[in-house]
Design an enzyme around this catalytic site. Structure first.
Site, PDB file in Angstrom:
ATOM      1  N   CYS A   1     -14.045  -8.716  20.804  1.00  0.00           N
ATOM      2  CA  CYS A   1     -13.343  -8.043  19.878  1.00  0.00           C
ATOM      3  C   CYS A   1     -12.263  -7.226  20.465  1.00  0.00           C
ATOM      4  CB  CYS A   1     -14.067  -7.240  19.088  1.00  0.00           C
ATOM      5  SG  CYS A   1     -15.079  -5.940  19.828  1.00  0.00           S
TER       6      CYS A   1
ATOM      7  N   TYR B   1     -26.827  -9.205  22.969  1.00  0.00           N
ATOM      8  CA  TYR B   1     -26.266  -8.415  21.773  1.00  0.00           C
ATOM      9  C   TYR B   1     -26.425  -9.099  20.502  1.00  0.00           C
ATOM     10  CZ  TYR B   1     -24.236  -6.151  25.912  1.00  0.00           C
ATOM     11  OH  TYR B   1     -24.174  -5.670  27.261  1.00  0.00           O
TER      12      TYR B   1
ATOM     13  N   CYS C   1      -6.896   1.049  -1.525  1.00  0.00           N
ATOM     14  CA  CYS C   1      -7.031   0.230  -0.208  1.00  0.00           C
ATOM     15  C   CYS C   1      -6.644  -1.217  -0.147  1.00  0.00           C
ATOM     16  CB  CYS C   1      -7.999   0.647   0.746  1.00  0.00           C
ATOM     17  SG  CYS C   1      -8.088  -0.084   2.393  1.00  0.00           S
TER      18      CYS C   1
ATOM     19  N   CYS D   1      -1.643   6.175   6.711  1.00  0.00           N
ATOM     20  CA  CYS D   1      -3.038   5.869   6.668  1.00  0.00           C
ATOM     21  C   CYS D   1      -3.150   5.130   8.298  1.00  0.00           C
ATOM     22  CB  CYS D   1      -3.746   5.147   5.739  1.00  0.00           C
ATOM     23  SG  CYS D   1      -5.319   4.507   6.026  1.00  0.00           S
TER      24      CYS D   1
ATOM     25  N   GLN E   1     -20.932  -8.770  10.940  1.00  0.00           N
ATOM     26  CA  GLN E   1     -19.681  -9.140  10.793  1.00  0.00           C
ATOM     27  C   GLN E   1     -18.754  -8.607   9.462  1.00  0.00           C
ATOM     28  OE1 GLN E   1     -18.177  -9.865  13.419  1.00  0.00           O
ATOM     29  NE2 GLN E   1     -19.657 -11.040  14.865  1.00  0.00           N
TER      30      GLN E   1
ATOM     31  N   CYS F   1      -4.507   0.260   8.625  1.00  0.00           N
ATOM     32  CA  CYS F   1      -3.728  -0.818   8.951  1.00  0.00           C
ATOM     33  C   CYS F   1      -2.523  -0.567   9.780  1.00  0.00           C
ATOM     34  CB  CYS F   1      -3.354  -1.651   7.734  1.00  0.00           C
ATOM     35  SG  CYS F   1      -4.461  -2.159   6.580  1.00  0.00           S
TER      36      CYS F   1
ATOM     37  N   CYS G   1       0.840  -1.144   0.012  1.00  0.00           N
ATOM     38  CA  CYS G   1       0.088  -0.218   0.039  1.00  0.00           C
ATOM     39  C   CYS G   1       0.742   1.162   0.055  1.00  0.00           C
ATOM     40  CB  CYS G   1      -1.012   0.050   1.291  1.00  0.00           C
ATOM     41  SG  CYS G   1      -1.952   1.562   1.335  1.00  0.00           S
TER      42      CYS G   1
ATOM     43  N   GLU H   1     -30.994  -6.941  22.229  1.00  0.00           N
ATOM     44  CA  GLU H   1     -30.039  -6.038  21.562  1.00  0.00           C
ATOM     45  C   GLU H   1     -30.735  -4.613  21.611  1.00  0.00           C
ATOM     46  OE1 GLU H   1     -27.853  -3.893  19.878  1.00  0.00           O
ATOM     47  OE2 GLU H   1     -27.343  -5.707  19.408  1.00  0.00           O
TER      48      GLU H   1
END
Length: 438
Positions: free
Chosen positions: A394, A302, A150, A71, A271, A74, A65, A323
């Site tokens: 996460c 959730y 990207c 940026c 997701q 990543c 990239c 939720e």
């Protein structure tokens, strides 16, 4: 100062120690000897950035990239993927030990089959630098980097983003300024489904009506998209919030996993890596196949648009999905009808408030936001869940904290399985299987 990097830690930093001082180093990899510049201090921890590399890591590769290092999308594009996976497994194990005080063997992370072009959704921000630019934020900054391409987003997104930039410059539409609250253009969100590669474009503006709105709409309709949504968000930092109008096509994208269909609305969470999502579903399915669940109940906390609850509906007698987002719950109810699933019931409620007044359930699948469920939530779950918990996270830090609480309150941690939902970044998805000790 010259330092040798020992390992990678959560946040994507290289870790080094010198005279009892801990250095967290941006842009450094294991086995490298680097010269660093200090950025800031926090007690005994010094945050630093690589100034020069004296001894290069054998795992450092050339980035694909041109925007990398500028940026913030990543962090590890120039780090060999095999070693990304090893580092992520080690990071989860380290977080469990350091934060949760848990000495647990973590399974090797399950890789993504696609290291590039894997993201199903991208949020690009508008800014102005002699002309309208469109891209992602710089590292640790709100400043936008103008992107030409990207590598982690679908290739179609590059073409669409670049064409939108040309259109808004031609029409001379003003970019929104968060400081003075003036201007129109805020974000461009692109979503792509997996079953037939349809693309939804979501234009986010600060006002519903603005100069050259119809001209902009007509130009965008010429692009290769399946639906076009105009979302009005005056100043909320959560970009996909606010009312929206459908300018073209359907207001949803349809996705499918193992025959179960899902309608995903513009503002609904779903997701972001379909390949890894299927692997997560398979992993949970393997666990449930070892359980006698046919006459048991499941609580799906959730639940979003019903991904897990609907997918596993045939395994349980009855299911309750909770939720807080009314939009997502409406989608979940629609998805239940779409699949003719009648043993599941959804409600738009806060998870903690629901647990305080709910009945007991046999099993729980929980996929909370980054903050986790917390000590209060774990305590409530320990009183309301009779048999097993599938905890999806996460954030390894809050994951470690919550697992520690589960263990204190009578649950046995059967497994911890990381998944590489976001290759070339430090982000890690985890699933833990917990069983109540009887």
């Amino acid at each position: 100062m010259s330092l040798k990097i020992e390992k990678l830690v959560y946040g994507g930093y290289g870790f080094s120690k010198d005279n009892e001082k801990i250095y967290l180093i941006d842009d450094g990899y294991p086995e490298e000897v680097v010269e660093v510049d200090e950025i800031k201090r926090k007690k005994k921890t010094i945050f630093a950035k690589v100034n020069s590399i004296k001894e290069r890591s054998p795992y450092r590769i050339n980035s694909k990239c041109e925007h990398f290092q500028k940026c913030g999308g990543c962090q590890w594009l120039d780090y060999d993927y095999k070693h990304q996976l090893t580092s992520k497994t080690n990071i989860v194990e380290e977080q469990l030990k350091r934060i949760g005080k848990l000495d647990i063997k973590v399974n090797d992370i399950i890789a993504s089959d696609f290291v590039y072009n894997y993201r199903a959704k991208m949020e690009f921000g508008f800014s102005y630098n002699n002309e309208v630019i469109l891209g992602l934020k710089k590292k640790s900054s709100n400043e936008i980097v103008d992107l030409k391409s990207c590598p982690i987003s679908p290739k179609e997104f590059d073409e669409l983003r670049n064409k939108v930039k040309i259109i808004v410059n031609k029409l001379n539409i003003q970019v929104y300024n968060s400081k003075n609250k003036k201007g129109i253009l805020r974000s461009l969100v692109l979503r792509k489904n997996n079953i037939n590669n349809k693309i939804m474009m979501i234009l986010v503006t600060s006002k519903e009506n603005f100069n050259k709105k119809e001209e902009l709409k007509n130009e965008l309709l010429k692009l290769n998209i399946s639906s076009l949504i105009h979302l009005v968000n005056p100043n909320n930092k959560v970009i996909l919030s606010g009312k929206y109008n459908v300018w073209y096509g359907n207001e949803f994208l349809e996705e499918k996993f193992n025959g179960i269909k899902y309608k995903v609305l513009p503002t609904s969470f779903f997701q972001n890596n379909y390949n890894v999502t299927q692997k997560m579903l398979d992993y949970v399915n393997e666990y449930l196949n070892t359980q006698n669940t046919n006459n048991k109940s499941l609580l799906d906390l959730y639940c979003g648009v019903g991904l897990f609850g609907l997918y596993f509906s045939k395994k349980f007698k009855n299911i309750k999905g909770i939720e807080v987002s009314k939009t997502s719950i409406n989608s979940a109810k629609e998805n239940a009808k779409l699949n003719n699933i009648k043993n599941i019931d959804f409600d738009a409620l806060d998870a903690i408030k629901f647990l305080k007044n709910s009945k007991s359930y046999d099993y729980l699948i929980i996929d909370p936001p980054r903050a986790g469920i917390g000590i209060e939530g774990v305590e409530l779950i320990s009183r309301k869940i009779r048999e097993g918990v599938v905890y999806i996270s996460c954030d390894p830090s809050t994951f470690a904290r919550d697992l520690s609480e589960f263990e204190k309150l009578g649950f046995k941690i059967k497994s911890v399985q990381p998944f590489d939902m976001f290759p070339n970044t430090y982000h890690i998805e985890n699933i833990s299987i917990l069983e109540k000790i009887k």
